[in-house]
Design a protein around this motif. Sequence first.
Motif, PDB file in Angstrom:
ATOM      1  N   GLY A 133     -14.266  13.434 -38.237  1.00 27.57           N
ATOM      2  CA  GLY A 133     -13.630  14.697 -37.902  1.00 27.57           C
ATOM      3  C   GLY A 133     -12.616  14.557 -36.788  1.00 27.57           C
ATOM      4  O   GLY A 133     -12.270  13.450 -36.368  1.00 27.57           O
ATOM      5  N   ASP A 134     -12.140  15.698 -36.329  1.00 23.46           N
ATOM      6  CA  ASP A 134     -11.120  15.743 -35.277  1.00 23.46           C
ATOM      7  C   ASP A 134     -11.726  15.478 -33.906  1.00 23.46           C
ATOM      8  O   ASP A 134     -12.917  15.727 -33.680  1.00 23.46           O
ATOM      9  CB  ASP A 134     -10.465  17.123 -35.230  1.00 23.46           C
ATOM     10  CG  ASP A 134      -9.535  17.366 -36.403  1.00 23.46           C
ATOM     11  OD1 ASP A 134      -8.923  16.406 -36.896  1.00 23.46           O
ATOM     12  OD2 ASP A 134      -9.424  18.530 -36.828  1.00 23.46           O
ATOM     13  N   LEU A 135     -10.875  15.021 -33.010  1.00 27.63           N
ATOM     14  CA  LEU A 135     -11.239  14.879 -31.599  1.00 27.63           C
ATOM     15  C   LEU A 135     -10.143  15.599 -30.806  1.00 27.63           C
ATOM     16  O   LEU A 135      -9.134  14.998 -30.444  1.00 27.63           O
ATOM     17  CB  LEU A 135     -11.336  13.403 -31.204  1.00 27.63           C
ATOM     18  CG  LEU A 135     -11.808  13.106 -29.788  1.00 27.63           C
ATOM     19  CD1 LEU A 135     -13.215  13.668 -29.553  1.00 27.63           C
ATOM     20  CD2 LEU A 135     -11.793  11.612 -29.522  1.00 27.63           C
ATOM     21  N   PRO A 136     -10.315  16.902 -30.587  1.00 31.31           N
ATOM     22  CA  PRO A 136      -9.252  17.713 -29.974  1.00 31.31           C
ATOM     23  C   PRO A 136      -8.773  17.205 -28.620  1.00 31.31           C
ATOM     24  O   PRO A 136      -7.605  17.368 -28.287  1.00 31.31           O
ATOM     25  CB  PRO A 136      -9.889  19.092 -29.836  1.00 31.31           C
ATOM     26  CG  PRO A 136     -11.010  19.111 -30.816  1.00 31.31           C
ATOM     27  CD  PRO A 136     -11.494  17.695 -30.912  1.00 31.31           C
ATOM     28  N   ASP A 137      -9.657  16.591 -27.829  1.00 24.01           N
ATOM     29  CA  ASP A 137      -9.250  16.129 -26.502  1.00 24.01           C
ATOM     30  C   ASP A 137      -8.975  14.620 -26.475  1.00 24.01           C
ATOM     31  O   ASP A 137      -9.120  13.979 -25.438  1.00 24.01           O
ATOM     32  CB  ASP A 137     -10.284  16.516 -25.453  1.00 24.01           C
ATOM     33  CG  ASP A 137     -11.680  15.991 -25.765  1.00 24.01           C
ATOM     34  OD1 ASP A 137     -11.906  15.496 -26.895  1.00 24.01           O
ATOM     35  OD2 ASP A 137     -12.552  16.070 -24.885  1.00 24.01           O
ATOM     36  N   ALA A 138      -8.548  14.075 -27.602  1.00 21.42           N
ATOM     37  CA  ALA A 138      -8.249  12.642 -27.684  1.00 21.42           C
ATOM     38  C   ALA A 138      -7.113  12.271 -26.735  1.00 21.42           C
ATOM     39  O   ALA A 138      -6.163  13.028 -26.564  1.00 21.42           O
ATOM     40  CB  ALA A 138      -7.868  12.265 -29.106  1.00 21.42           C
ATOM     41  N   THR A 139      -7.247  11.111 -26.132  1.00 22.19           N
ATOM     42  CA  THR A 139      -6.155  10.585 -25.310  1.00 22.19           C
ATOM     43  C   THR A 139      -5.227   9.706 -26.132  1.00 22.19           C
ATOM     44  O   THR A 139      -4.068   9.506 -25.761  1.00 22.19           O
ATOM     45  CB  THR A 139      -6.697   9.784 -24.107  1.00 22.19           C
ATOM     46  OG1 THR A 139      -7.564   8.750 -24.584  1.00 22.19           O
ATOM     47  CG2 THR A 139      -7.455  10.692 -23.144  1.00 22.19           C
ATOM     48  N   HIS A 140      -5.730   9.186 -27.263  1.00 12.79           N
ATOM     49  CA  HIS A 140      -4.923   8.335 -28.143  1.00 12.79           C
ATOM     50  C   HIS A 140      -5.361   8.545 -29.591  1.00 12.79           C
ATOM     51  O   HIS A 140      -6.561   8.630 -29.872  1.00 12.79           O
ATOM     52  CB  HIS A 140      -5.089   6.856 -27.796  1.00 12.79           C
ATOM     53  CG  HIS A 140      -4.706   6.522 -26.392  1.00 12.79           C
ATOM     54  ND1 HIS A 140      -3.432   6.617 -25.915  1.00 12.79           N
ATOM     55  CD2 HIS A 140      -5.450   6.117 -25.348  1.00 12.79           C
ATOM     56  CE1 HIS A 140      -3.403   6.287 -24.643  1.00 12.79           C
ATOM     57  NE2 HIS A 140      -4.630   5.985 -24.271  1.00 12.79           N
ATOM     58  N   THR A 141      -4.378   8.579 -30.476  1.00  9.52           N
ATOM     59  CA  THR A 141      -4.639   8.704 -31.904  1.00  9.52           C
ATOM     60  C   THR A 141      -3.722   7.739 -32.645  1.00  9.52           C
ATOM     61  O   THR A 141      -2.539   7.641 -32.317  1.00  9.52           O
ATOM     62  CB  THR A 141      -4.373  10.145 -32.394  1.00  9.52           C
ATOM     63  OG1 THR A 141      -5.204  11.038 -31.664  1.00  9.52           O
ATOM     64  CG2 THR A 141      -4.667  10.286 -33.881  1.00  9.52           C
ATOM     65  N   VAL A 142      -4.289   7.026 -33.615  1.00  6.80           N
ATOM     66  CA  VAL A 142      -3.497   6.106 -34.424  1.00  6.80           C
ATOM     67  C   VAL A 142      -3.763   6.380 -35.900  1.00  6.80           C
ATOM     68  O   VAL A 142      -4.843   6.823 -36.284  1.00  6.80           O
ATOM     69  CB  VAL A 142      -3.792   4.622 -34.105  1.00  6.80           C
ATOM     70  CG1 VAL A 142      -3.397   4.288 -32.679  1.00  6.80           C
ATOM     71  CG2 VAL A 142      -5.248   4.272 -34.356  1.00  6.80           C
ATOM     72  N   ASP A 143      -2.749   6.121 -36.705  1.00  4.05           N
ATOM     73  CA  ASP A 143      -2.844   6.235 -38.152  1.00  4.05           C
ATOM     74  C   ASP A 143      -2.475   4.894 -38.754  1.00  4.05           C
ATOM     75  O   ASP A 143      -1.424   4.336 -38.414  1.00  4.05           O
ATOM     76  CB  ASP A 143      -1.884   7.303 -38.675  1.00  4.05           C
ATOM     77  CG  ASP A 143      -2.260   8.696 -38.232  1.00  4.05           C
ATOM     78  OD1 ASP A 143      -3.334   9.159 -38.653  1.00  4.05           O
ATOM     79  OD2 ASP A 143      -1.491   9.319 -37.470  1.00  4.05           O
ATOM     80  N   VAL A 144      -3.339   4.394 -39.627  1.00  2.00           N
ATOM     81  CA  VAL A 144      -3.057   3.140 -40.327  1.00  2.00           C
ATOM     82  C   VAL A 144      -3.333   3.352 -41.814  1.00  2.00           C
ATOM     83  O   VAL A 144      -4.083   4.249 -42.201  1.00  2.00           O
ATOM     84  CB  VAL A 144      -3.899   1.958 -39.789  1.00  2.00           C
ATOM     85  CG1 VAL A 144      -3.504   1.617 -38.355  1.00  2.00           C
ATOM     86  CG2 VAL A 144      -5.387   2.247 -39.869  1.00  2.00           C
ATOM     87  N   SER A 145      -2.706   2.515 -42.622  1.00  2.00           N
ATOM     88  CA  SER A 145      -2.927   2.615 -44.060  1.00  2.00           C
ATOM     89  C   SER A 145      -2.818   1.239 -44.693  1.00  2.00           C
ATOM     90  O   SER A 145      -2.256   0.309 -44.116  1.00  2.00           O
ATOM     91  CB  SER A 145      -1.910   3.566 -44.702  1.00  2.00           C
ATOM     92  OG  SER A 145      -0.601   3.057 -44.555  1.00  2.00           O
ATOM     93  N   ASN A 146      -3.377   1.150 -45.874  1.00  2.00           N
ATOM     94  CA  ASN A 146      -3.272  -0.061 -46.682  1.00  2.00           C
ATOM     95  C   ASN A 146      -2.347   0.293 -47.837  1.00  2.00           C
ATOM     96  O   ASN A 146      -2.740   1.033 -48.743  1.00  2.00           O
ATOM     97  CB  ASN A 146      -4.651  -0.479 -47.194  1.00  2.00           C
ATOM     98  CG  ASN A 146      -4.595  -1.725 -48.052  1.00  2.00           C
ATOM     99  OD1 ASN A 146      -3.646  -1.947 -48.786  1.00  2.00           O
ATOM    100  ND2 ASN A 146      -5.637  -2.528 -47.981  1.00  2.00           N
ATOM    101  N   PRO A 147      -1.127  -0.230 -47.830  1.00  2.00           N
ATOM    102  CA  PRO A 147      -0.165   0.144 -48.869  1.00  2.00           C
ATOM    103  C   PRO A 147      -0.563  -0.331 -50.272  1.00  2.00           C
ATOM    104  O   PRO A 147      -0.105   0.222 -51.257  1.00  2.00           O
ATOM    105  CB  PRO A 147       1.138  -0.503 -48.407  1.00  2.00           C
ATOM    106  CG  PRO A 147       0.736  -1.587 -47.474  1.00  2.00           C
ATOM    107  CD  PRO A 147      -0.566  -1.163 -46.860  1.00  2.00           C
TER     108      PRO A 147
END
Length: 117
Positions: free
Chosen positions: A17-31
Amino acid sequence: MYSAVVLEHCEHPRNQGDLPDATHTVDVSNPVCGDELRLAVRIEDGRIAAARFQTRGCKAAIASASLLTELMAGKTIEEIRGITAEQISNALGGLPAATRHGSQLAEDAVDALLDQL
């Protein structure tokens, strides 16, 4: 095909789920397979105080992300540098070769996070 640990993490994912007070967020994917992972963390006093994930992918990707958040909890930045796809796969009871990309996606998320720090 999957270990009991993988199935448990899929059926009852930890820290999803979400982390509203996150200090860092990353998105990665496998193409190649299309799996996607968003990893959000809150860092306090040099440690991972909280980690949450959202993923769209196979059972291996879900289980790997769930386990990753457990492995990160309370660790320092230096300690999370040691988290690898192989470690995640082993902790899940071994992923079949065809789904090993799930643990690699989790390692890619850690690498992306470290690049931000």
